[in-house]
Structure formats: structure tokens, C-alpha cells
Motif scaffolding. Structure first.
Motif, mmCIF file in Angstrom:
data_model
loop_
_atom_site.group_PDB
_atom_site.id
_atom_site.type_symbol
_atom_site.label_atom_id
_atom_site.label_comp_id
_atom_site.label_asym_id
_atom_site.label_seq_id
_atom_site.Cartn_x
_atom_site.Cartn_y
_atom_site.Cartn_z
ATOM 1 N N ASP A 1 5.241 -8.663 7.824
ATOM 2 C CA ASP A 1 6.534 -8.302 7.230
ATOM 3 C C ASP A 1 6.920 -6.859 7.484
ATOM 4 O OD1 ASP A 1 6.560 -10.889 6.152
ATOM 5 O OD2 ASP A 1 5.468 -10.222 4.374
ATOM 6 N N VAL A 2 6.663 -6.357 8.688
ATOM 7 C CA VAL A 2 6.993 -4.962 8.974
ATOM 8 C C VAL A 2 8.432 -4.838 9.477
ATOM 9 C CG1 VAL A 2 4.638 -4.241 9.472
ATOM 10 C CG2 VAL A 2 6.042 -5.183 11.309
ATOM 11 N N THR A 3 8.953 -3.625 9.415
ATOM 12 C CA THR A 3 10.216 -3.298 10.046
ATOM 13 C C THR A 3 9.883 -2.656 11.390
ATOM 14 O OG1 THR A 3 10.306 -1.086 9.075
ATOM 15 C CG2 THR A 3 11.216 -2.883 7.779
ATOM 16 N N SER A 4 10.835 -1.947 11.978
ATOM 17 C CA SER A 4 10.532 -1.244 13.229
ATOM 18 C C SER A 4 9.583 -0.082 12.995
ATOM 19 C CB SER A 4 11.818 -0.749 13.879
ATOM 20 O OG SER A 4 12.529 0.089 12.998
ATOM 21 N N PHE A 5 9.398 0.289 11.723
ATOM 22 C CA PHE A 5 8.381 1.255 11.325
ATOM 23 C C PHE A 5 7.369 0.532 10.453
ATOM 24 C CE2 PHE A 5 12.292 3.637 12.036
ATOM 25 C CZ PHE A 5 11.863 4.609 12.924
ATOM 26 N N LEU A 6 6.331 1.223 10.064
ATOM 27 C CA LEU A 6 5.261 0.602 9.286
ATOM 28 C C LEU A 6 5.616 0.640 7.803
ATOM 29 C CD1 LEU A 6 2.195 2.033 11.214
ATOM 30 C CD2 LEU A 6 3.044 -0.319 11.263
ATOM 31 N N ALA A 7 6.379 -0.349 7.374
ATOM 32 C CA ALA A 7 6.800 -0.423 5.982
ATOM 33 C C ALA A 7 7.078 -1.863 5.610
ATOM 34 C CB ALA A 7 8.054 0.423 5.750
ATOM 35 N N ASN A 8 6.640 -2.248 4.406
ATOM 36 C CA ASN A 8 7.014 -3.525 3.802
ATOM 37 C C ASN A 8 6.982 -3.351 2.292
ATOM 38 O OD1 ASN A 8 4.295 -3.712 3.044
ATOM 39 N ND2 ASN A 8 3.776 -5.248 4.598
ATOM 40 N N ASP A 9 6.988 -4.438 1.545
ATOM 41 C CA ASP A 9 7.029 -4.340 0.085
ATOM 42 C C ASP A 9 5.694 -3.925 -0.521
ATOM 43 O OD1 ASP A 9 9.675 -4.986 -0.051
ATOM 44 O OD2 ASP A 9 9.346 -7.115 -0.482
ATOM 45 N N TYR A 10 4.644 -3.841 0.287
ATOM 46 C CA TYR A 10 3.320 -3.502 -0.227
ATOM 47 C C TYR A 10 2.850 -2.119 0.196
ATOM 48 C CZ TYR A 10 2.876 -8.397 -1.544
ATOM 49 O OH TYR A 10 3.065 -9.632 -2.119
ATOM 50 N N ALA A 11 3.295 -1.647 1.343
ATOM 51 C CA ALA A 11 2.797 -0.369 1.849
ATOM 52 C C ALA A 11 3.810 0.262 2.792
ATOM 53 C CB ALA A 11 1.466 -0.564 2.577
ATOM 54 N N ARG A 12 3.772 1.579 2.858
ATOM 55 C CA ARG A 12 4.521 2.327 3.868
ATOM 56 C C ARG A 12 3.664 3.520 4.248
ATOM 57 N NH1 ARG A 12 10.635 4.286 4.573
ATOM 58 N NH2 ARG A 12 10.241 6.033 5.961
ATOM 59 N N VAL A 13 3.602 3.830 5.538
ATOM 60 C CA VAL A 13 2.736 4.916 6.000
ATOM 61 C C VAL A 13 3.509 5.826 6.949
ATOM 62 C CG1 VAL A 13 0.613 5.524 7.224
ATOM 63 C CG2 VAL A 13 0.662 3.502 5.749
ATOM 64 N N MET A 14 3.325 7.141 6.767
ATOM 65 C CA MET A 14 3.927 8.140 7.635
ATOM 66 C C MET A 14 2.900 9.244 7.902
ATOM 67 S SD MET A 14 7.792 8.440 6.040
ATOM 68 C CE MET A 14 8.495 9.123 7.537
ATOM 69 N N SER A 15 3.188 10.059 8.902
ATOM 70 C CA SER A 15 2.341 11.209 9.228
ATOM 71 C C SER A 15 2.948 12.469 8.628
ATOM 72 C CB SER A 15 2.226 11.378 10.745
ATOM 73 O OG SER A 15 1.496 10.331 11.322
#
Length: 214
Positions: free
Chosen positions: A26-40
Motif C-alpha cells: 500500500d505504498v505511494t510513490s514515496f514510502l508512506a502508507n497508513d502504518y508507516a512513513r519514512v524519510m531521511s
């Protein structure tokens, strides 16, 4: 749009497993969904122990996947760390919901927990790492090891997020005899326990522990 992609991760850590291609749900074009999102973290303030700015390094490839090679000694160009953190945060968040009917709620993208990676700090922690008023799980890189590469530690820090929503344990309490660190010890021990239950591995953080050598 949400879709299921694949990404390269270590199922456990670099000492105990090889890089494997796994589904990212269930990701978008970035690493995010209703359970987790990750950035640098693109601007780490070491004096304040705070991330001043964030960016997404792991953007989706032309094939619709997130297939990057590990680059554990880099804080400026390591999209693999984002993918690894996202996969394991998503995994344990769904596990807590399936096993215990518990959902974290950080007021960010619904109920998602945010992870911050790729900055020069020889540890991992749960707390407000970017000063936005919301807690995150933040994983640094020591120049010897990248803490985000150890799934055990991801599970450990996420469990702190769980207990942080249930009770404020802190690192100790004071009474007429002085400081009693039992609450903090219970918090740390419980985080280890749930990490071991999910992974089936009685050793927690054996790869990340090498990061303290620097």
C-alpha cells in the motif's frame, strides 16, 4: 494511488541475513502508507540532537519498485535505509494490530508512525526527533554501522511508541528514597521482549551494537 511494490531489505540484519526482495504494501510513490512513513534527515543538528529538515531519498523506480543496494556508511545517499526502515515499521505496526488489536495514532497520515534515518548519530531513539511536536522513531548512522539496518532495533523502538501511548513510563520515578529506575527498566525490557517475540531471535541488536564502537 496506493499499490504494492517490492523493495530490497535485510530480513533481520546484515550479520544474519542476505538482502532479499520483499513486498511493500500500500505504498505511494514515496514510502508512506497508513502504518508507516519514512524519510531521511537532510540537516542534522548534533548540538540539539534534532533533525532540522527531511527529504525522501527512496523514490519509486521506473519499474514501480524500490530496489536499492545497501550503502551503510553514507548519511547523504542511502535510500536502502529508508526502504529497510519502512518495511520493518510497517511489519510490526500491522503485527500489533493483528495480534493485539492495537493501532498507534500519531496524528500523522492517519495513524502512521514516522521513521527518520540517514543522519550522523550513533544510536536510535523514540521521541520528537524533528521538533514538530509528534514523536518518531529515529535511527542514526555511526560511521561503523547503520542502526536502521537492524530489524530488532526497529521493533524495539516501535514498542516504545506503543507504550508511549499507553502510559508515560519515563526513565524513573522519585520517592522518599530517591530515584527508582524501575519504570524505565520495564519500558526497555518490554521493548526487547516484543522484539524477540516478533523476530523469534533472543539476541536483540547484535548488528547495531557494533555501531557503538565508533
Amino acid at each position: 494511488r496506493l499499490f504494492t511494490a517490492t523493495g530490497n531489505v535485510y530480513p533481520t540484519n546484515p550479520l544474519a541475513s542476505e538482502v532479499s526482495e520483499v513486498p511493500l504494501n500500500d505504498v505511494t510513490s514515496f514510502l508512506a502508507n497508513d502504518y508507516a512513513r519514512v524519510m531521511s534527515c537532510s540537516d542534522w543538528n548534533s548540538d540539539e540532537t534534532r533533525c532540522e529538515a527531511k527529504e525522501s531519498q527512496a523514490t519509486v523506480g521506473s519499474d514501480g519498485n524500490f530496489l536499492f543496494d545497501p550503502n551503510p556508511l553514507s548519511t547523504t545517499a542511502d535510500p536502502f535505509a529508508e526502504v529497510h526502515m519502512f518495511y520493518h515499521l510497517d511489519l510490526i505496526a500491522r503485527w500489533f494490530e493483528d495480534r493485539f488489536d492495537f493501532r498507534t495514532d500519531f496524528g500523522f497520515a492517519g495513524q502512521a508512525v514516522e521513521g527518520i534515518v540517514n543522519f550522523g548519530y550513533a544510536n536510535a531513539f523514540y521521541g520528537d526527533g524533528d521538533g514538530d511536536g509528534l514523536p518518531e522513531v529515529s535511527f542514526g548512522q555511526s560511521g561503523v554501522a547503520d542502526f536502521a539496518y537492524d530489524a530488532d532495533v526497529v521493533y524495539h523502538e516501535f514498542t516504545h511508541a506503543v507504550f508511549g501511548q499507553i502510559v508515560e513510563t519515563g526513565f524513573g520515578r522519585f520517592d522518599e528514597y530517591g530515584r527508582n529506575p524501575g519504570a524505565g527498566g520495564l519500558n526497555e525490557g518490554s521493548a526487547d521482549l516484543f522484539s524477540m517475540i516478533l523476530s523469534g531471535d533472543p539476541q536483540v541488536g547484535e548488528y547495531a551494537a557494533g555501531g557503538f564502537l565508533s
